[in-house]
Design an enzyme around this catalytic site. Sequence first.
Site, mmCIF file in Angstrom:
data_model
loop_
_atom_site.group_PDB
_atom_site.id
_atom_site.type_symbol
_atom_site.label_atom_id
_atom_site.label_comp_id
_atom_site.label_asym_id
_atom_site.label_seq_id
_atom_site.Cartn_x
_atom_site.Cartn_y
_atom_site.Cartn_z
ATOM 1 N N MET A 89 0.852 -1.195 0.000
ATOM 2 C CA MET A 89 0.000 0.000 0.000
ATOM 3 C C MET A 89 0.888 1.245 0.000
ATOM 4 S SD MET A 89 -3.443 -0.950 2.057
ATOM 5 C CE MET A 89 -2.856 -0.695 3.705
ATOM 6 N N GLY A 90 2.144 1.083 -0.410
ATOM 7 C CA GLY A 90 3.048 2.236 -0.492
ATOM 8 C C GLY A 90 3.579 2.645 0.865
ATOM 9 N N LEU A 125 6.641 3.067 1.523
ATOM 10 C CA LEU A 125 7.602 1.965 1.639
ATOM 11 C C LEU A 125 8.635 2.237 2.732
ATOM 12 C CD1 LEU A 125 8.285 1.226 -2.155
ATOM 13 C CD2 LEU A 125 6.526 0.248 -0.663
ATOM 14 N N HIS A 167 9.456 -3.304 3.529
ATOM 15 C CA HIS A 167 9.057 -3.507 2.128
ATOM 16 C C HIS A 167 10.281 -3.763 1.244
ATOM 17 C CE1 HIS A 167 5.536 -0.836 3.334
ATOM 18 N NE2 HIS A 167 4.941 -1.912 2.868
ATOM 19 N N GLN A 189 -2.605 -12.230 7.775
ATOM 20 C CA GLN A 189 -2.831 -11.906 6.355
ATOM 21 C C GLN A 189 -2.195 -12.962 5.439
ATOM 22 O OE1 GLN A 189 -2.640 -7.864 4.434
ATOM 23 N NE2 GLN A 189 -0.564 -8.483 3.969
ATOM 24 N N MET A 216 8.895 -2.766 11.777
ATOM 25 C CA MET A 216 8.677 -1.667 10.834
ATOM 26 C C MET A 216 7.261 -1.750 10.280
ATOM 27 S SD MET A 216 11.990 -0.479 9.243
ATOM 28 C CE MET A 216 13.562 -0.593 10.072
ATOM 29 N N SER A 217 6.624 -0.593 10.193
ATOM 30 C CA SER A 217 5.252 -0.516 9.699
ATOM 31 C C SER A 217 5.006 0.891 9.188
ATOM 32 C CB SER A 217 4.281 -0.820 10.855
ATOM 33 O OG SER A 217 2.988 -0.340 10.548
ATOM 34 N N SER A 218 4.224 1.000 8.131
ATOM 35 C CA SER A 218 3.906 2.345 7.625
ATOM 36 C C SER A 218 3.178 3.141 8.697
ATOM 37 C CB SER A 218 3.033 2.243 6.373
ATOM 38 O OG SER A 218 3.692 1.451 5.412
ATOM 39 N N ARG A 219 2.442 2.450 9.558
ATOM 40 C CA ARG A 219 1.668 3.156 10.599
ATOM 41 C C ARG A 219 2.554 3.694 11.721
ATOM 42 N NH1 ARG A 219 -2.520 -0.736 9.048
ATOM 43 N NH2 ARG A 219 -4.302 0.482 8.301
HETATM 44 O O1 PAF Z 1 -0.029 -5.745 3.505
HETATM 45 C C1 PAF Z 1 -0.483 -4.823 2.786
HETATM 46 O O2 PAF Z 1 0.165 -3.810 2.538
HETATM 47 C C2 PAF Z 1 -1.890 -4.952 2.195
HETATM 48 O O3 PAF Z 1 -2.750 -5.555 3.088
HETATM 49 C C3 PAF Z 1 -1.903 -5.660 0.837
HETATM 50 C C4 PAF Z 1 -1.446 -7.103 0.936
HETATM 51 C C5 PAF Z 1 -1.017 -4.912 -0.149
HETATM 52 C C6 PAF Z 1 -3.326 -5.676 0.263
HETATM 53 O O4 PAF Z 1 -3.816 -4.387 0.111
#
Ligand code: PAF
Length: 288
Positions: free
Chosen positions: A30-31, A33, A37, A153, A184-187
């Site tokens: 979801m960008g 990065l 990522h 997920q 690490m997390s975008s959030r």
């Molecule tokens: O993990 C993520 O960033 C999202 O859940 C994904 C797998 C790209 C689906 O939108």
Amino acid sequence: MKVIERIADMKALSRLAAGRGKKVVLVPTMGALHEGHLMLLRKGRELGDVLVVSIFVNPAQFGPGEDYSRYPRDIERDLALARKEGVDVVFSPRAEEMYPGGYQTFVDVEELSRRLCGLSRTGHFRGVATVVVKLFNIVLPRVAVFGLKDYQQQLVIKRLVRDLNMDAEIVTVETVREGDGLAMSSRNRYLGEAERKAAACIPRSMVAAGELFAAGERDVEKLIGRMRGIIDEEPLAAVDYLKICDPVTLDELGEADEGSLVVLAVKIGGTRLIDNCILGRNCVKIRN
Ligand code: PAF
């Protein structure tokens, strides 16, 4: 590096690559990065000929009142990072093209989606499963790479690939951590200074569980009690869930074993963070 926005253009490129016998690898994101990522991209680069990264903040996986509108978006920076990692194609469709008016088809992995995060984020995994199937149909990857930070997920995605007889191989990559162990997390970008410090209670609690387990403790209540004690000491932290589960079915355990999954979601101020580790194997290390 090509940047493709239109589904038809991405499909044309995927078909051409497949027709030429090229192995397409997809890293869905979801960008926003970060180093986590980049590890997925590096793994992806090793695994095939054409490396595609999708950048799409998927509205279908956010519930009402969640952070869809404020989710970090930084496409120029993402493109520069992708270029540096040797990505061949960035696919970044618009939401209106992925979900045009009249859209009504969703993929639901029934049992796995209703546990852990699925309980506090109703419909989240239905949104994830749907977009992943759509991305796979558009990009036609032979391999797709996901991070283990989103443990549930990747289980949901492996299940749907099996259940729907899809061909993509799912490869997972270990969580990348900051020096204090925070995943690490975008959030993490949402965290203020005090919250960022407070968030270190999450990896600290997992280290403590790992140590107790290594000392011979197998009683899940005691392991969880130790973790909760550490998190509850932190005034900015509130546990959403904290469980020790079977790593495949996510069934809750009474007795932990080597390979059991420790998994938790904790709110730090207004930011909900998730993390996990496997007892006796990849339990978290703190460098500073
Ligand atoms: O993990 C993520 O960033 C999202 O859940 C994904 C797998 C790209 C689906 O939108």
